[in-house]
Design a protein around this motif. Structure first.
Motif, PDB file in Angstrom:
ATOM      1  N   GLY A  35       8.719  -7.806   3.511  1.00  0.00           N
ATOM      2  CA  GLY A  35       8.871  -9.188   3.936  1.00  0.00           C
ATOM      3  C   GLY A  35       7.735  -9.637   4.823  1.00  0.00           C
ATOM      4  N   ALA A  36       8.038 -10.634   5.653  1.00  0.00           N
ATOM      5  CA  ALA A  36       6.990 -11.254   6.464  1.00  0.00           C
ATOM      6  C   ALA A  36       6.424 -10.317   7.511  1.00  0.00           C
ATOM      7  N   VAL A  37       7.130  -9.234   7.857  1.00  0.00           N
ATOM      8  CA  VAL A  37       6.620  -8.314   8.873  1.00  0.00           C
ATOM      9  C   VAL A  37       5.326  -7.651   8.411  1.00  0.00           C
ATOM     10  N   VAL A  38       5.129  -7.572   7.092  1.00  0.00           N
ATOM     11  CA  VAL A  38       3.899  -6.969   6.551  1.00  0.00           C
ATOM     12  C   VAL A  38       2.692  -7.838   6.890  1.00  0.00           C
ATOM     13  N   SER A  68       0.814  -1.219   0.000  1.00  0.00           N
ATOM     14  CA  SER A  68       0.000   0.000   0.000  1.00  0.00           C
ATOM     15  C   SER A  68       0.845   1.266   0.000  1.00  0.00           C
ATOM     16  N   GLN A  69       2.142   1.177   0.328  1.00  0.00           N
ATOM     17  CA  GLN A  69       3.038   2.331   0.301  1.00  0.00           C
ATOM     18  C   GLN A  69       4.155   2.095  -0.706  1.00  0.00           C
ATOM     19  N   GLY A  70       4.623   3.197  -1.281  1.00  0.00           N
ATOM     20  CA  GLY A  70       5.602   3.101  -2.373  1.00  0.00           C
ATOM     21  C   GLY A  70       6.954   2.592  -1.919  1.00  0.00           C
ATOM     22  N   PRO A  71       7.817   2.191  -2.895  1.00  0.00           N
ATOM     23  CA  PRO A  71       9.144   1.657  -2.569  1.00  0.00           C
ATOM     24  C   PRO A  71      10.084   2.706  -1.980  1.00  0.00           C
ATOM     25  N   GLY A  72       9.799   3.962  -2.179  1.00  0.00           N
ATOM     26  CA  GLY A  72      10.691   5.002  -1.666  1.00  0.00           C
ATOM     27  C   GLY A  72      10.453   5.351  -0.214  1.00  0.00           C
ATOM     28  N   GLY A  88      -0.110  -0.039  13.230  1.00  0.00           N
ATOM     29  CA  GLY A  88       1.139  -0.782  13.045  1.00  0.00           C
ATOM     30  C   GLY A  88       1.434  -1.058  11.588  1.00  0.00           C
ATOM     31  N   ASP A  89       0.361  -1.235  10.794  1.00  0.00           N
ATOM     32  CA  ASP A  89       0.580  -1.486   9.363  1.00  0.00           C
ATOM     33  C   ASP A  89       1.239  -0.293   8.679  1.00  0.00           C
ATOM     34  N   GLN A  90       1.049   0.922   9.226  1.00  0.00           N
ATOM     35  CA  GLN A  90       1.633   2.107   8.611  1.00  0.00           C
ATOM     36  C   GLN A  90       3.149   2.179   8.814  1.00  0.00           C
ATOM     37  N   PHE A  91       3.676   1.383   9.714  1.00  0.00           N
ATOM     38  CA  PHE A  91       5.124   1.352   9.928  1.00  0.00           C
ATOM     39  C   PHE A  91       5.794   0.264   9.095  1.00  0.00           C
ATOM     40  N   THR A  92       5.041  -0.346   8.191  1.00  0.00           N
ATOM     41  CA  THR A  92       5.590  -1.263   7.199  1.00  0.00           C
ATOM     42  C   THR A  92       5.199  -0.758   5.823  1.00  0.00           C
ATOM     43  N   ARG A  93       5.598  -1.539   4.801  1.00  0.00           N
ATOM     44  CA  ARG A  93       5.168  -1.152   3.451  1.00  0.00           C
ATOM     45  C   ARG A  93       3.654  -1.260   3.320  1.00  0.00           C
ATOM     46  N   GLY A  94       3.032  -2.042   4.197  1.00  0.00           N
ATOM     47  CA  GLY A  94       1.581  -2.095   4.250  1.00  0.00           C
ATOM     48  C   GLY A  94       0.956  -3.065   3.275  1.00  0.00           C
ATOM     49  N   ASN A  95      -0.241  -3.522   3.646  1.00  0.00           N
ATOM     50  CA  ASN A  95      -1.023  -4.426   2.800  1.00  0.00           C
ATOM     51  C   ASN A  95      -2.419  -3.825   2.648  1.00  0.00           C
TER      52      ASN A  95
END
Length: 399
Positions: A41-44, A31-35, A75-82
């Motif tokens: 990884g699995a943390v998402v 849900s968030q860009g690569p930059g 918490g999802d906002q602190f990862t790349r997100g799903n």
């Protein structure tokens, strides 16, 4: 206390959300860009697994699911997100409003609305660019709009439940009215049957007892004549009543109700039936010649006199039975007196149904009724007195 079971639909929602989230993660769609520099990884999958687990209790524990889901989506906002984590959080907000307690259903739309405004203003102050408005729109799509949708659905369900409850209450009231109508009709039929037949059967019982008790051919012949006359008249009344009950045709005219003009014939019949018991019957009609009474009042007065004469034939001592009618501006008074004591000779036991029927008739027209022994001019008599109200509108015939 037994915990409620998980609903089947909640299991399907959780399974579908987890499957879609795993597919997005497998293809590297976040849900968030690569930059952003956030971990992948699995943390998402941790927030996704937490959110899908909470979907299982979205209906049974809506407030707990909402609180824990808020933590998971943050918490999802602190990862790349799903994306499925966010979508399922929107569903949990919706479920918290629909299935939660009334207080939560009122507070959640307001709270999410305030959070949406606060997030929008905060990012505008931080970025100082119009793109911050898109973050506010996304926040509203995830929190505020699901809460509003849940409130609308809940209101519609409550309205449907209220309408269903009202329909059930209406059905119960209709059934109660039907039962009351049946009971009232049975009581009316019982009164009519008693008033129509009791007098004839009482005369038959008295004269048949006299014929069996007295060894006198002349008395027995007279008693048999009275018995035959009353049995024929009683049979005719019964046939008429049965015909009225069976015939439901709309084309038939209703049977005419007896009026006070028929009191002379009623007293003559009682005089014939009571001749062998030493009873003398007198009628004193004190009504004005132009008196017009409403049909219910006139029928009630007639039945009162009829039942009183029947009771006199069964129970009165030898002597005079007087029927007195008096009319005033607003009432019709009916009074029947008979000698009271221990009468020799044959008697007919009473059941008390006649007095009950008279009281019911008077109550239906709003009158007053009294019956019992009194002392008048040094003699003990049985007096039946009924006062029937007659309003001015009732007395005036329709134009």
């Amino acid at each position: 206390m037994r915990r409620p079971r998980t609903h089947r639909d909640d299991v399907l929602i959780a399974a579908a959300g987890l499957a879609c989230g795993l597919v997005l993660w497998a293809f590297g769609l976040y849900s968030q860009g690569p930059g952003s520099g956030l971990p992948t990884g699995a943390v998402v999958l941790v927030p996704l697994l937490a959110m899908t687990s909470l979907a299982l209790v979205r209906r049974t524990m809506p407030r707990t699911a909402l609180v824990a889901g808020t933590v998971a989506v943050v918490g999802d906002q602190f990862t790349r997100g799903n994306l499925m984590t966010i979508v399922m959080f929107a569903d949990i907000v919706y479920a918290a409003v629909v299935y939660g307690p009334p207080a939560s259903a009122r507070r959640i739309p307001v709270t999410t609305g305030l959070i949406t405004i606060a997030v929008t203003l905060g990012f505008l102050a931080w970025y100082r660019e119009p793109v911050a408005l898109l973050i506010g729109v996304v926040t509203a799509l995830v929190s505020f709009f699901p809460a509003i949708t849940g409130a609308v659905v809940r209101n519609h369900r409550q309205a449907a439940d209220t309408a269903r409850l009202r329909a059930e209450q209406t059905a119960l009231l209709a059934e109660r009215d039907r039962r009351e109508a049946v009971i009232a009709e049975r009581a009316r039929m019982a009164r009519e049957l008693h008033d129509l037949v009791a007098g004839h059967l009482s005369a038959i019982a008295i004269h048949s007892t006299a014929a069996l008790s007295l060894d006198d051919p002349r008395t027995s012949r007279e008693a048999l004549g009275v018995i035959r006359e009353n049995s024929v008249e009683g049979l005719a009344e019964m046939r008429r009543l049965i015909g009225l009950l069976r015939d439901r045709g709309d084309h038939d005219e209703p049977a005419p109700a007896p009026t006070l003009d028929g009191l002379d014939a009623l007293v003559r019949q009682a005089r014939t039936n009571g001749a062998g018991s030493g009873l003398v019957f007198r009628l004193s009609d004190g009504r004005a010649p132009d008196t017009v009474l409403p049909a219910p009042v006139e029928l009630a007065a007639y039945r009162i006199v009829q039942e009183s004469l029947t009771n006199a034939l069964k129970h009165a001592d030898p002597g005079e039975v007087r029927v007195v009618l008096r009319s005033a501006d607003h009432a019709l008074t009916v009074e029947v007196t008979s000698p009271y004591g221990i009468r020799p000779g044959p008697r007919v036991p009473g059941s008390g149904a006649g007095l009950v029927g008279m009281r019911e008739r008077i109550a239906l027209v709003g009158g007053e009724f009294e019956a019992g022994p009194v002392v008048e001019r040094g003699e003990k008599i049985w007096r039946v007195r009924a006062e029937l109200p007659v309003t001015k509108d009732d007395k005036e015939p329709d134009a």
